[in-house]
Design an enzyme around this catalytic site. Structure first.
Site, PDB file in Angstrom:
ATOM      1  N   HIS A  84       0.879  -1.168   0.000  1.00  0.00           N
ATOM      2  CA  HIS A  84       0.000   0.000   0.000  1.00  0.00           C
ATOM      3  C   HIS A  84       0.924   1.228   0.000  1.00  0.00           C
ATOM      4  O   HIS A  84       2.008   1.181   0.580  1.00  0.00           O
ATOM      5  CB  HIS A  84      -0.826  -0.044   1.282  1.00  0.00           C
ATOM      6  CG  HIS A  84      -1.884   0.997   1.397  1.00  0.00           C
ATOM      7  ND1 HIS A  84      -1.619   2.319   1.694  1.00  0.00           N
ATOM      8  CD2 HIS A  84      -3.234   0.925   1.273  1.00  0.00           C
ATOM      9  CE1 HIS A  84      -2.748   3.000   1.755  1.00  0.00           C
ATOM     10  NE2 HIS A  84      -3.751   2.182   1.500  1.00  0.00           N
TER      11      HIS A  84
ATOM     12  N   ASP B 299       3.292  -4.021   8.094  1.00  0.00           N
ATOM     13  CA  ASP B 299       2.035  -3.297   7.897  1.00  0.00           C
ATOM     14  C   ASP B 299       0.919  -4.302   8.177  1.00  0.00           C
ATOM     15  O   ASP B 299       0.632  -5.171   7.353  1.00  0.00           O
ATOM     16  CB  ASP B 299       1.972  -2.769   6.462  1.00  0.00           C
ATOM     17  CG  ASP B 299       0.638  -2.094   6.164  1.00  0.00           C
ATOM     18  OD1 ASP B 299      -0.284  -2.176   7.004  1.00  0.00           O
ATOM     19  OD2 ASP B 299       0.514  -1.491   5.080  1.00  0.00           O
TER      20      ASP B 299
ATOM     21  N   GLN C  51      -4.310  -4.994   7.437  1.00  0.00           N
ATOM     22  CA  GLN C  51      -5.321  -5.924   6.918  1.00  0.00           C
ATOM     23  C   GLN C  51      -5.262  -7.274   7.614  1.00  0.00           C
ATOM     24  O   GLN C  51      -5.975  -8.202   7.222  1.00  0.00           O
ATOM     25  CB  GLN C  51      -5.149  -6.104   5.401  1.00  0.00           C
ATOM     26  CG  GLN C  51      -5.318  -4.830   4.595  1.00  0.00           C
ATOM     27  CD  GLN C  51      -6.755  -4.299   4.563  1.00  0.00           C
ATOM     28  OE1 GLN C  51      -7.689  -4.990   4.949  1.00  0.00           O
ATOM     29  NE2 GLN C  51      -6.926  -3.069   4.115  1.00  0.00           N
TER      30      GLN C  51
ATOM     31  N   LYS D 214     -10.318   0.183  10.637  1.00  0.00           N
ATOM     32  CA  LYS D 214     -10.475  -1.049   9.854  1.00  0.00           C
ATOM     33  C   LYS D 214     -10.824  -2.235  10.747  1.00  0.00           C
ATOM     34  O   LYS D 214     -10.958  -3.363  10.273  1.00  0.00           O
ATOM     35  CB  LYS D 214      -9.180  -1.361   9.093  1.00  0.00           C
ATOM     36  CG  LYS D 214      -8.861  -0.339   8.005  1.00  0.00           C
ATOM     37  CD  LYS D 214      -7.598  -0.732   7.274  1.00  0.00           C
ATOM     38  CE  LYS D 214      -7.015   0.380   6.433  1.00  0.00           C
ATOM     39  NZ  LYS D 214      -7.803   0.725   5.246  1.00  0.00           N
TER      40      LYS D 214
ATOM     41  N   CYS E  12      -4.704   2.319  -3.657  1.00  0.00           N
ATOM     42  CA  CYS E  12      -3.449   2.851  -3.083  1.00  0.00           C
ATOM     43  C   CYS E  12      -2.303   1.862  -3.255  1.00  0.00           C
ATOM     44  O   CYS E  12      -1.438   1.745  -2.370  1.00  0.00           O
ATOM     45  CB  CYS E  12      -3.618   3.226  -1.612  1.00  0.00           C
ATOM     46  SG  CYS E  12      -4.866   4.462  -1.325  1.00  0.00           S
TER      47      CYS E  12
END
Ligand SMILES: Cc1ncc(COP(=O)(O)O)c(C=O)c1O
Length: 422
Positions: free
Chosen positions: A137, A212, A215, A238, A378
């Site tokens: 991303h 990261d 998700q 999220k 993104c």
């Protein structure tokens, strides 16, 4: 729908009133865009409301009862969030969002005062390498480009396989590598990284790892200490929590060596007109009055997810992905952008449909009440690598149902018929 683990999606959905609204001429809303932002349950809203109605005050500074209660609520949430991701309490730093958390790491790692965190004990500079992946991303790409630009270090990256996984054969790490930053679960292809393998390769050359986890944390049990990463970032919005709050995880010994990112009130130890010394982490990285009700709301989101159990959440979402892959791969002219099997794969399912631009597809789906994301998500370089200008993405959360997956598949066929693609 009740699963073998007793997870009752109807009961969960009752906590999310927005899911029972209609859109576009009274169509039931099918919300498949949780990868962008998830919906918030009443429990999170109630926690924020209760805080604001009864305990609102500036944390870490007041001498009165409200300030004490507000500080307790804020710090209790930190404890809950730390426990949720396998961290110690002082390893959790609140930021505005994951993007800010990643910028915090990328920025401070380039400061000459953080030399001690690098295996070479020298500041990052020319001759050093920062490694990312082609899956990232922009939030985990652009800050590293900037760090390379500022320091003179070289940016390199792992390529990806044709089915959208990190290709671990595409790059060999050497002793020049100081940082390896990568996504736990791609927000486009849904591929879940082999974190243990990447951490072990990075460690072998003395590099720091930055995960990261935007998700992954909302969708499966994640334990940063067990994964062995040095830093990680994720977002409140999220994972059923509020927007305006992100989290940076950093190993305590590393955070202790990093200089501040944003400076001002609340992050200092002593201040004179000539200079300042800084508070210990996490306060060092939380300048100014923080986003307090949001942190409290995120604490409530963690409590909500823990009550259901992250393994149960993961199992439910896995079933949705299996069904989505099954239904979507049966559609002629639809190409999945990402692994077509459900192994080591999360709930972002991206695809392109022959003869129908992603934006047109998104519009027809929207007319059918199905909310998805279209565009480059993104992750522009990834789309370039895969040879698609834009893709459509359905992303799931614990409140989605198999009937909604079917609604997605049916709506895609409607779009194909509309545009004459079949
Ligand atoms: C994989 C990934 N990383 C980072 C981000 C950035 O999150 P935020 O916009 O909350 O900072 C996102 C959000 O879409 C994401 O999916």
């Amino acid at each position: 729908m009740t699963t073998t683990t007793g997870f009752d999606v109807a009961t969960v959905r009752a906590d999310f009133p927005i899911l029972s609204r209609t859109v576009r001429d009274d169509k039931p809303l099918v919300y498949l865009d949780s990868g962008a932002t998830s919906q918030r349950p009443l429990q999170v809203l109630d926690a924020e409301r209760d805080f604001l109605l009864n305990r609102n005050a500036a944390v870490h500074r007041g001498a009165h009862q409200l300030a004490e209660e507000a500080t307790d609520a804020y710090e209790d949430a930190r404890t809950a969030i730390a426990g949720f991701v396998g961290a110690a309490v002082d390893e959790i730093v609140f930021t505005k969002n994951a993007t800010e958390a990643l910028n915090l790491v990328a920025y401070t790692l380039g400061d000459d005062r953080s030399a001690a965190v690098h295996a070479s004990a020298t500041p990052l500079g020319e001759g050093d390498t920062i490694v990312i992946t082609e899956l990232e991303h922009h939030a985990n790409l652009v800050p590293w480009q900037e760090l390379a630009r500022r320091t003179g270090a070289t940016l390199r990256w792992y390529g990806i396989t044709d089915d959208g996984r990190i290709d671990l054969d595409s790059l060999v790490l050497d002793e020049t590598v100081k940082v390896v930053a990568f996504t736990h679960q791609s927000n486009v292809t849904g591929a879940v990284a082999d974190v243990a393998e990447i951490v072990s390769r990075a460690r072998a050359v003395g590099a720091l790892t930055v995960l990261d986890a935007c998700q992954s944390v909302p969708h499966m049990a994640v334990d940063f200490a067990a994964l062995g990463v040095d830093f990680a970032a994720f977002s409140g919005h999220k994972m059923l929590g509020p927007s305006g709050v992100g989290v940076l995880y950093g190993r305590a010994s590393l955070l202790a060596e990093l200089p501040p990112f944003i400076t001002g009130g609340s992050m200092i130890e002593t201040v004179t007109m000539e200079g300042s010394t800084y508070a210990a982490p996490p306060q060092r990285f939380e300048a100014g009055v923080p986003m307090t009700s949001q942190v409290v709301g995120l604490g409530a989101a963690v409590e909500y997810l823990e009550k259901i159990g992250m393994d149960t959440v993961a199992e439910h979402e896995h079933a949705l992905v299996v069904r989505a892959l099954d239904r979507l791969s049966a559609i002629d002219g639809l190409r999945l952008v990402g692994p077509s099997d459900a192994e080591r794969r999360g709930g972002a399912v991206s695809f392109v449909v022959d003869g129908v631009h992603a934006h047109d597809l998104g519009q027809v789906l929207d007319d059918e009440g199905v909310a998805i994301r279209v565009g480059h998500h993104c992750a522009w370089p990834l789309h370039r690598r895969l040879g698609v200008a834009a893709s459509a993405r359905a992303s799931f959360a614990l409140y989605n149902t198999e009937a909604e997956v079917d609604a997605l598949a049916d709506a895609i066929v409607v779009a194909q018929n509309f545009f004459g693609g079949r």
